[in-house]
Scaffold this active site. Structure first.
Site, mmCIF file in Angstrom:
data_model
loop_
_atom_site.group_PDB
_atom_site.id
_atom_site.type_symbol
_atom_site.label_atom_id
_atom_site.label_comp_id
_atom_site.label_asym_id
_atom_site.label_seq_id
_atom_site.Cartn_x
_atom_site.Cartn_y
_atom_site.Cartn_z
ATOM 1 N N THR A 263 30.538 103.108 138.155
ATOM 2 C CA THR A 263 31.379 103.954 139.008
ATOM 3 C C THR A 263 32.474 104.663 138.211
ATOM 4 O O THR A 263 33.654 104.555 138.543
ATOM 5 C CB THR A 263 32.020 103.117 140.137
ATOM 6 O OG1 THR A 263 32.813 102.071 139.533
ATOM 7 C CG2 THR A 263 30.970 102.513 141.057
ATOM 8 N N LEU A 266 35.524 106.481 139.854
ATOM 9 C CA LEU A 266 35.545 106.056 141.255
ATOM 10 C C LEU A 266 35.839 104.563 141.299
ATOM 11 O O LEU A 266 35.373 103.806 140.442
ATOM 12 C CB LEU A 266 34.200 106.313 141.936
ATOM 13 C CG LEU A 266 33.760 107.763 142.097
ATOM 14 C CD1 LEU A 266 32.316 107.815 142.588
ATOM 15 C CD2 LEU A 266 34.674 108.493 143.076
ATOM 16 N N ASP A 383 44.139 84.145 124.694
ATOM 17 C CA ASP A 383 43.698 85.381 125.332
ATOM 18 C C ASP A 383 42.897 85.063 126.581
ATOM 19 O O ASP A 383 41.745 84.652 126.503
ATOM 20 C CB ASP A 383 42.838 86.173 124.342
ATOM 21 C CG ASP A 383 42.365 87.500 124.895
ATOM 22 O OD1 ASP A 383 42.854 87.932 125.949
ATOM 23 O OD2 ASP A 383 41.500 88.113 124.249
ATOM 24 N N GLU A 421 38.832 91.983 132.618
ATOM 25 C CA GLU A 421 39.298 92.797 131.497
ATOM 26 C C GLU A 421 38.380 92.669 130.298
ATOM 27 O O GLU A 421 38.141 93.650 129.577
ATOM 28 C CB GLU A 421 40.727 92.379 131.110
ATOM 29 C CG GLU A 421 41.380 93.237 130.036
ATOM 30 C CD GLU A 421 41.171 92.740 128.608
ATOM 31 O OE1 GLU A 421 41.673 93.387 127.678
ATOM 32 O OE2 GLU A 421 40.497 91.696 128.414
ATOM 33 N N GLU A 430 39.801 100.034 137.760
ATOM 34 C CA GLU A 430 39.442 100.274 139.163
ATOM 35 C C GLU A 430 40.687 100.493 140.018
ATOM 36 O O GLU A 430 40.700 101.326 140.928
ATOM 37 C CB GLU A 430 38.621 99.103 139.706
ATOM 38 C CG GLU A 430 37.334 98.818 138.950
ATOM 39 C CD GLU A 430 36.537 100.088 138.667
ATOM 40 O OE1 GLU A 430 36.162 100.793 139.622
ATOM 41 O OE2 GLU A 430 36.301 100.375 137.475
ATOM 42 N N GLU A 433 41.915 104.003 139.402
ATOM 43 C CA GLU A 433 41.024 104.969 140.040
ATOM 44 C C GLU A 433 41.279 105.042 141.545
ATOM 45 O O GLU A 433 41.306 106.124 142.130
ATOM 46 C CB GLU A 433 39.563 104.590 139.786
ATOM 47 C CG GLU A 433 39.119 104.805 138.356
ATOM 48 C CD GLU A 433 37.759 104.204 138.064
ATOM 49 O OE1 GLU A 433 37.097 104.673 137.131
ATOM 50 O OE2 GLU A 433 37.361 103.236 138.766
ATOM 51 N N ASP A 450 49.373 90.813 127.513
ATOM 52 C CA ASP A 450 48.019 90.261 127.501
ATOM 53 C C ASP A 450 48.068 88.942 126.743
ATOM 54 O O ASP A 450 48.257 87.874 127.328
ATOM 55 C CB ASP A 450 47.082 91.276 126.852
ATOM 56 C CG ASP A 450 45.627 90.818 126.799
ATOM 57 O OD1 ASP A 450 45.369 89.616 126.895
ATOM 58 O OD2 ASP A 450 44.739 91.679 126.634
#
Length: 745
Positions: A263, A266, A383, A421, A430, A433, A450
């Site tokens: 996507t 989107l 991480d 991630e 996302e 978006e 992070d």
């Protein structure tokens, strides 16, 4: 290649509705806790509150957060990942230390996993087809944490399935230049298996480059010279030191882009259009598999052929040769081949972001975002759980002040725990978006933590120039961990520094690439962003990153014993991030200094003049408009700074301050051009897009000149150079216009 669809329509629809409510109605007061916003309120940064927050951030609590977060592997979409979603929701809804609201929002995204029924294997096959040697399929269970059923087998995520077999060649880092060097040496690459080492280029680029030259399959390993300072024996590695054990394998996504692959542009909601798998681009073109350096040693130390260049040598205890094939006096017969059998699967899975919000008292429609991803490849203590541990402690302290009625920020604070991630910045992408317009219009800055602690020597910050001032202000007021009485700022400047023509010697602020969740915010939305961490003394190690990165050895004990005993560096990151959040959310005047962009623009201009000027002149391309545009920006930035300084000395109209703050906030957006880099995805920031050219100037100009270098005047390549120059000039002129008084066009 198989594709299993996991249905999540109901949950996805609920998430869409919920996120629209939580982000769309910041201006609605929340009972008596949230006073009705008033733009005329004089609220400013409260230094007593700042001091209270600094004092309450607890290293022990961060340690216990990390212990819980890394207790089990929490791969994206796994049951343990969902458990952590619930943990975050529980913490952020706590009646004594929670936030105003918290919700989980789910997207249906395409992820890549190794088959459990048919594991990926790397074998050496004799001339009769018999297997004479097999590489390890899993990492050694050295602490009892590497052997569980929930430890995912090392794999190259999104690499295609296949079983290529051929003679082995050694291709160093797998760059285009490396493969050309092999061809220069007379090595026929068609149908071979290339052994490459991490570094040099991105993971997926190794397979792309290999496929261009006819290579059938790729192996990737971590050389001890690149991450272990040359040490490789079990007695010298974890659990006896911080170095990577011989069986350690770095997992990772080999997808070229970020976001859900199906996507692009989107949000991956149930109603969104999805590409057919046959039309998806960005996946590695040939089967690829990572292996540990003990297996790489078995392969590389038995290779035949020409001695590899000195810069290609490593620390496996032998002379590296190029191949193809094995030497006749080695452990394998000369006509043996390497078979790479990859059985990766693509699956649609549900992955959640968790958002927790503190509503602003005065400007609830201005957002300060603070984010960290939640998912890991295995236990992920460093991480990303070091960052999540800090996130939870920081939100606890602020939430406690909020629930007591002691404090409420001027602007809204949004805490985010991003999902998936590790597969390509999926959750954060996302989110951007889905809420592109709202976030662009209202977001002051994005703060990313992070990996909070790579090691415990010094702070390291990457960010856009306007955030430099607030970072420096925060770090000057916080004591550095360790002996002595240095501030974090003073300690930082000892390790990373530069000479500024304006400020003298200052800490170096690194630039933002695309390595974490800040990428969609800076490259796609044009939001001033930063990434904060503590890291190691680079003069004492050659490690390109902490050694157990993306392996099953990244555990709580690894952090507790080797990276940050006592968790004082985690606490320092929490204090730094907390101070920055308060300064951005509470200060009457936004502490973003746009004139700091002038140094960057001037350095880019000088590089273009010195390294490209003569070449451009040969092709009748003038840098004159660029010089004028940079000078315009410098003048307008200085003038805006003067107007702010004058207002700060008086009692300004809050609406006037709000207008100035919007200029500061929106400057970064003026550098966006979504048509600047049509070959890239999401990259639209003309100053910070990926630079492949060698000249450290505006990336579009540098890249275009690099491609046009050997072409004739009047070619399309030189037309692109002119286009890129015009794009930069237009962006700088637009940025200057953004900084002019708002009544001026």
């Amino acid at each position: 290649m198989q594709w299993t669809k996991v249905l999540g329509l109901g949950l996805g629809a609920a998430a869409l509705l919920g996120l629209g409510i939580i982000l769309g109605h910041f201006a609605i007061p929340k009972k008596s806790n949230s006073p009705a916003p008033s733009i005329s309120a004089p609220q400013d940064l409260d230094l007593e509150i700042l001091e209270t927050v600094m004092g309450q951030l607890d290293a022990h609590r961060i340690r216990e957060n990390l212990r819980e977060l890394s207790r089990e592997p929490h791969l994206a979409s796994s049951p343990r990942d969902e458990d952590l979603v619930q943990l975050l929701l529980q913490r952020w809804k706590d009646p004594e230390s929670g936030l105003d609201s918290a919700e989980a929002f789910t997207y249906e995204v395409l992820l890549s996993f190794p088959s459990q029924e048919q594991p990926n294997v790397v074998d050496i096959v004799g001339p009769t087809g018999d297997i004479i040697h097999s590489c390890h399929r899993t990492e050694e269970n050295v602490t009892g944490e590497q052997g569980g059923a929930d430890v995912i087998q090392p794999h190259a995520a999104y690499a295609p399935s296949g079983t290529p077999q051929g003679l082995l060649v050694y291709a160093n880092h797998g760059t285009e230049e490396d493969f050309k060097e092999l061809q220069t040496q007379g090595i026929k690459l068609e149908g071979t298996i290339a052994l490459t080492r991490y570094g040099g280029v991105g993971r997926g680029d190794k397979a792309v480059n290999a496929a261009k030259h006819g290579v059938a399959g790729v192996l990737v390993y971590t050389d001890p010279a690149d991450i272990n300072d040359g040490l490789s024996s079990p007695s010298e590695t974890f659990p006896n030191s911080w170095y990577l054990p011989p069986s350690g394998v770095e997992r990772g996504s080999y997808y070229k882009y970020f976001g859900d692959p199906l996507t692009p542009y989107l949000p991956a909601t149930p109603s969104s259009f999805r590409l057919d798998l046959a039309n998806v681009s960005g996946f590695p073109p040939i089967p690829t598999q990572p292996i540990g350096f003990q297996d790489a040693r078995d392969l590389l130390c038995n290779l035949n052929g020409t001695l590899a260049p000195a810069t290609w040598q490593g620390a496996l205890g032998c002379h590296y040769r190029l191949g193809p094939g094995f030497r006749p006096d080695g452990n394998f017969s000369a006509d043996s081949q390497v078979n790479v059998s990859v059985y990766n699967l693509l699956e649609l899975r549900n992955s959640s972001n968790v958002l927790g919000i503190i509503h602003g008292a005065v400007e609830p429609d201005r957002y300060v975002l603070y984010g960290n991803h939640r998912d890991s490849w295995v236990h992920g203590a460093v991480d990303p759980s070091s960052g999540t541990a800090v996130l939870l402690e920081l939100s606890r302290v602020l939430g406690t002040l909020l629930k007591k009625g002691t404090w409420r920020p001027r602007r809204s604070i949004v805490f985010a725990s991003w999902g998936a991630e590790e597969f390509g910045l999926i959750g954060s992408t996302e989110f951007t978006e889905e809420f592109f317009n709202k976030l662009q219009e209202r977001t002051v800055a994005y703060i990313n933590v992070d990996i909070a602690v790579f090691a415990n020597a010094t702070l390291r910050v990457q960010g856009t120039p306007p955030v430099q001032s607030v970072v420096f202000s925060a770090t000057k007021e916080i004591r550095s961990p360790g002996p002595g009485d240095l501030s974090i700022y003073d300690n930082w400047i000892r390790y990373f520094n530069r000479s500024s023509p304006v400020y003298g010697l200052v800490p170096s602020l690194g630039s933002l690439g695309a390595g974490s969740d800040y990428a969609p915010f800076i490259h796609f939305l044009g939001i001033s962003s930063m990434d904060i961490a503590y890291t190691y003394d680079q003069s004492k190690t050659s490690a390109r990153i902490y050694p157990t990165y993306h392996t099953a050895f990244d555990t709580f004990d690894y952090v507790d014993k080797f990276l940050d005993p006592g968790f004082s560096s985690h606490q320092a990151v929490a204090r730094t991030a907390g101070s920055i959040i308060l300064r951005l959310s509470d200060s009457f005047f936004l502490p973003l200094k746009v004139s700091d962009y002038s140094e960057t623009l001037r350095s880019f201009l000088q590089a273009a003049q010195q390294d490209l000027g003569a070449l451009l002149e040969q092709h009748s391309i003038s840098l004159g408009p660029l010089v004028t545009a940079v000078e315009k920006f410098e003048a307008e930035a200085a003038a805006l700074g003067q107007r702010i300084s004058t207002l700060q000395k008086g009692s300004p109209d809050p609406l006037q301050v709000r207008m100035l703050n919007d200029q500061l906030m929106l400057l970064e957006r003026s550098f966006l051009n979504p048509r600047a880099f049509p070959e890239e995805r999401y990259y639209s920031h003309v100053l910070w897009a990926a630079r492949t050219g060698s000249v450290a100037t505006f990336p579009g100009l540098s890249n275009a000149c690099s491609r046009a270098m050997d072409t004739a005047s009047g070619s399309e390549a030189w037309a692109e150079v002119q286009r890129q120059l015009s794009i930069v000039v237009t962006a700088l002129e637009g940025a200057a216009a953004t900084l002019r008084p708002v009544a001026d066009l």
